[in-house]
Scaffold this motif. Sequence first.
Motif, PDB file in Angstrom:
ATOM      1  N   GLY A 248      -7.400  -5.767   4.441  1.00 43.39           N
ATOM      2  CA  GLY A 248      -6.432  -5.959   3.374  1.00 43.39           C
ATOM      3  C   GLY A 248      -6.112  -7.424   3.171  1.00 43.39           C
ATOM      4  O   GLY A 248      -5.951  -7.894   2.035  1.00 43.39           O
ATOM      5  N   LEU A 249      -6.043  -8.174   4.292  1.00 44.88           N
ATOM      6  CA  LEU A 249      -5.804  -9.618   4.240  1.00 44.88           C
ATOM      7  C   LEU A 249      -6.389 -10.242   5.503  1.00 44.88           C
ATOM      8  O   LEU A 249      -6.148  -9.748   6.608  1.00 44.88           O
ATOM      9  N   TRP A 250      -7.129 -11.299   5.344  1.00 45.87           N
ATOM     10  CA  TRP A 250      -7.651 -12.005   6.519  1.00 45.87           C
ATOM     11  C   TRP A 250      -7.579 -13.511   6.279  1.00 45.87           C
ATOM     12  O   TRP A 250      -7.635 -13.994   5.152  1.00 45.87           O
ATOM     13  N   LEU A 251      -7.414 -14.263   7.373  1.00 53.90           N
ATOM     14  CA  LEU A 251      -7.299 -15.721   7.338  1.00 53.90           C
ATOM     15  C   LEU A 251      -8.229 -16.306   8.393  1.00 53.90           C
ATOM     16  O   LEU A 251      -8.394 -15.720   9.475  1.00 53.90           O
ATOM     17  N   ASP A 252      -8.777 -17.469   8.115  1.00 53.60           N
ATOM     18  CA  ASP A 252      -9.647 -18.104   9.102  1.00 53.60           C
ATOM     19  C   ASP A 252      -8.825 -18.979  10.047  1.00 53.60           C
ATOM     20  O   ASP A 252      -7.616 -19.162   9.875  1.00 53.60           O
TER      21      ASP A 252
ATOM     22  N   GLY B 114       4.173   1.402  11.415  1.00 52.10           N
ATOM     23  CA  GLY B 114       4.179   1.778  10.007  1.00 52.10           C
ATOM     24  C   GLY B 114       5.126   0.996   9.126  1.00 52.10           C
ATOM     25  O   GLY B 114       5.123   1.190   7.897  1.00 52.10           O
ATOM     26  N   GLU B 115       5.956   0.141   9.702  1.00 44.36           N
ATOM     27  CA  GLU B 115       6.805  -0.722   8.875  1.00 44.36           C
ATOM     28  C   GLU B 115       6.009  -1.838   8.200  1.00 44.36           C
ATOM     29  O   GLU B 115       6.442  -2.402   7.198  1.00 44.36           O
ATOM     30  N   THR B 116       4.867  -2.154   8.755  1.00 42.35           N
ATOM     31  CA  THR B 116       4.039  -3.237   8.225  1.00 42.35           C
ATOM     32  C   THR B 116       3.574  -2.906   6.812  1.00 42.35           C
ATOM     33  O   THR B 116       3.220  -1.763   6.511  1.00 42.35           O
ATOM     34  N   PHE B 117       3.589  -3.898   5.933  1.00 38.15           N
ATOM     35  CA  PHE B 117       3.090  -3.680   4.573  1.00 38.15           C
ATOM     36  C   PHE B 117       2.562  -4.981   3.992  1.00 38.15           C
ATOM     37  O   PHE B 117       2.854  -6.084   4.479  1.00 38.15           O
ATOM     38  N   LEU B 118       1.781  -4.830   2.940  1.00 39.34           N
ATOM     39  CA  LEU B 118       1.270  -5.963   2.162  1.00 39.34           C
ATOM     40  C   LEU B 118       2.003  -6.025   0.825  1.00 39.34           C
ATOM     41  O   LEU B 118       2.518  -5.016   0.342  1.00 39.34           O
ATOM     42  N   PHE B 119       2.030  -7.202   0.218  1.00 38.69           N
ATOM     43  CA  PHE B 119       2.673  -7.336  -1.087  1.00 38.69           C
ATOM     44  C   PHE B 119       1.991  -8.437  -1.883  1.00 38.69           C
ATOM     45  O   PHE B 119       1.297  -9.301  -1.339  1.00 38.69           O
ATOM     46  N   SER B 120       2.225  -8.386  -3.189  1.00 37.54           N
ATOM     47  CA  SER B 120       1.646  -9.385  -4.080  1.00 37.54           C
ATOM     48  C   SER B 120       2.509  -9.500  -5.319  1.00 37.54           C
ATOM     49  O   SER B 120       3.016  -8.493  -5.838  1.00 37.54           O
ATOM     50  N   PHE B 121       2.682 -10.723  -5.805  1.00 33.89           N
ATOM     51  CA  PHE B 121       3.351 -10.978  -7.079  1.00 33.89           C
ATOM     52  C   PHE B 121       2.261 -11.274  -8.112  1.00 33.89           C
ATOM     53  O   PHE B 121       1.609 -12.317  -8.050  1.00 33.89           O
ATOM     54  N   THR B 122       2.109 -10.345  -9.084  1.00 34.33           N
ATOM     55  CA  THR B 122       0.965 -10.468  -9.997  1.00 34.33           C
ATOM     56  C   THR B 122       1.295 -10.423 -11.495  1.00 34.33           C
ATOM     57  O   THR B 122       0.530  -9.796 -12.238  1.00 34.33           O
ATOM     58  N   PRO B 123       2.294 -10.973 -12.077  1.00 34.23           N
ATOM     59  CA  PRO B 123       3.397 -11.669 -11.398  1.00 34.23           C
ATOM     60  C   PRO B 123       4.490 -10.724 -10.887  1.00 34.23           C
ATOM     61  O   PRO B 123       5.345 -11.125 -10.124  1.00 34.23           O
ATOM     62  N   GLN B 124       4.453  -9.451 -11.381  1.00 32.52           N
ATOM     63  CA  GLN B 124       5.445  -8.502 -10.890  1.00 32.52           C
ATOM     64  C   GLN B 124       5.121  -8.097  -9.455  1.00 32.52           C
ATOM     65  O   GLN B 124       3.947  -8.010  -9.070  1.00 32.52           O
ATOM     66  N   LEU B 125       6.163  -7.837  -8.691  1.00 37.21           N
ATOM     67  CA  LEU B 125       5.974  -7.493  -7.281  1.00 37.21           C
ATOM     68  C   LEU B 125       5.302  -6.129  -7.138  1.00 37.21           C
ATOM     69  O   LEU B 125       5.699  -5.152  -7.768  1.00 37.21           O
ATOM     70  N   LYS B 126       4.285  -6.080  -6.286  1.00 33.43           N
ATOM     71  CA  LYS B 126       3.650  -4.830  -5.886  1.00 33.43           C
ATOM     72  C   LYS B 126       3.676  -4.769  -4.364  1.00 33.43           C
ATOM     73  O   LYS B 126       3.281  -5.729  -3.692  1.00 33.43           O
TER      74      LYS B 126
ATOM     75  N   GLY C  63      -9.201 -14.048   2.573  1.00 33.20           N
ATOM     76  CA  GLY C  63      -9.776 -13.024   1.707  1.00 33.20           C
ATOM     77  C   GLY C  63      -8.892 -11.786   1.659  1.00 33.20           C
ATOM     78  O   GLY C  63      -7.996 -11.592   2.489  1.00 33.20           O
ATOM     79  N   SER C  64      -9.127 -10.955   0.663  1.00 35.88           N
ATOM     80  CA  SER C  64      -8.364  -9.712   0.506  1.00 35.88           C
ATOM     81  C   SER C  64      -9.252  -8.670  -0.165  1.00 35.88           C
ATOM     82  O   SER C  64      -9.917  -8.962  -1.166  1.00 35.88           O
ATOM     83  N   GLN C  65      -9.233  -7.465   0.400  1.00 35.58           N
ATOM     84  CA  GLN C  65      -9.986  -6.341  -0.149  1.00 35.58           C
ATOM     85  C   GLN C  65      -9.128  -5.072  -0.047  1.00 35.58           C
ATOM     86  O   GLN C  65      -8.244  -4.970   0.814  1.00 35.58           O
ATOM     87  N   PRO C  66      -9.381  -4.103  -0.903  1.00 32.63           N
ATOM     88  CA  PRO C  66      -8.700  -2.812  -0.725  1.00 32.63           C
ATOM     89  C   PRO C  66      -9.066  -2.203   0.628  1.00 32.63           C
ATOM     90  O   PRO C  66     -10.242  -2.222   1.022  1.00 32.63           O
ATOM     91  N   CYS C  67      -8.059  -1.712   1.352  1.00 28.50           N
ATOM     92  CA  CYS C  67      -8.316  -1.150   2.674  1.00 28.50           C
ATOM     93  C   CYS C  67      -7.593   0.192   2.824  1.00 28.50           C
ATOM     94  O   CYS C  67      -6.645   0.498   2.095  1.00 28.50           O
ATOM     95  N   GLU C  68      -8.055   0.983   3.798  1.00 29.25           N
ATOM     96  CA  GLU C  68      -7.501   2.322   4.007  1.00 29.25           C
ATOM     97  C   GLU C  68      -6.088   2.287   4.575  1.00 29.25           C
ATOM     98  O   GLU C  68      -5.302   3.199   4.346  1.00 29.25           O
ATOM     99  N   THR C  69      -5.769   1.245   5.314  1.00 24.14           N
ATOM    100  CA  THR C  69      -4.455   1.187   5.969  1.00 24.14           C
ATOM    101  C   THR C  69      -3.323   1.187   4.956  1.00 24.14           C
ATOM    102  O   THR C  69      -2.309   1.872   5.138  1.00 24.14           O
ATOM    103  N   PHE C  70      -3.502   0.434   3.871  1.00 20.09           N
ATOM    104  CA  PHE C  70      -2.421   0.274   2.883  1.00 20.09           C
ATOM    105  C   PHE C  70      -2.798   0.721   1.473  1.00 20.09           C
ATOM    106  O   PHE C  70      -1.939   0.708   0.590  1.00 20.09           O
ATOM    107  N   ASN C  71      -4.067   1.073   1.273  1.00 18.06           N
ATOM    108  CA  ASN C  71      -4.531   1.460  -0.062  1.00 18.06           C
ATOM    109  C   ASN C  71      -4.119   0.402  -1.090  1.00 18.06           C
ATOM    110  O   ASN C  71      -3.618   0.711  -2.177  1.00 18.06           O
ATOM    111  N   ASN C  72      -4.323  -0.827  -0.729  1.00 16.85           N
ATOM    112  CA  ASN C  72      -3.865  -1.955  -1.551  1.00 16.85           C
ATOM    113  C   ASN C  72      -4.905  -2.383  -2.564  1.00 16.85           C
ATOM    114  O   ASN C  72      -6.096  -2.086  -2.442  1.00 16.85           O
TER     115      ASN C  72
END
Length: 254
Positions: A214-218, A173-185, A225-234
């Motif tokens: 929530g985040l995936w890389l090839d 549960g320490e894992t999290f996602l973040f984004s600067f849009t430009p403010q940090l979320k 890619g990035s989509q809203p997901c249940e794990t983080f409600n991002n």
Amino acid sequence: MMRVYSKICQSAIGQLADTCSPLSDSLPGNSTAAVVVLWMITENMKTPRCRYTRLPNLLEEALSSEPEESTEPENPVWTSTEFHEPVLNGQSNILHLEEIQKLAPHLPLRVTGHPWNLIYCTARDGFSLKTMYRSMSDLASPVLLIIRDTEGQIFGAFSSTAIHVSSCFYGNGETFLFSFTPQLKVFKWTGKNTFFMKGDADSLAIGGGSGKFGLWLDGDLNHGGSQPCETFNNETLSPKEEFLIRDLEVWALS
């Protein structure tokens, strides 16, 4: 009432004056009053005195009934706004001091004060998911994955452990996602599932549920890619659900 009391006093004084008249006649001048006072003091001294118990007054009772204030200090509530800027062992091509100062307070306390060690970056090591895995093969500490896409958007993830190949999801549960849009979320774990992280040779996924990540890389670290997901409600971390990677860095917090 006062008139009756005055008459009684006058009568008593008169009687005392008659009783003490032999003595007063022998005294010079008008000394009747003095004789009366002297006689009253003498008689009062002859009167037997009874024992008595002193009763506390109302003020003393009120004070004694109030609880005593404790002199022991209350347990202080410790709060701290002090920010310990992490030491960076390496040069970031993505983050500046401003972003670091905003992101660092959201990291778990167990990594506070630990240096940030740049263990992988595409500018130095090339674009390869396998190479990124190998850079963490002997690592057990938490890591920061930071991405800048071709549109200049900065986002990423904090992983509670090193990123590695796995046939099932791992992390906590320490894992999290973040984004600067430009403010940090910052998007923390919701508790709805435990799809924290899963990787193979061809892709890496962070957060999931209902077929979305929530985040995936090839495997080439070119597309993601990035989509809203249940794990983080991002929210979608990048401006578009699919993006091209311009820079990618992995920092070990140990």
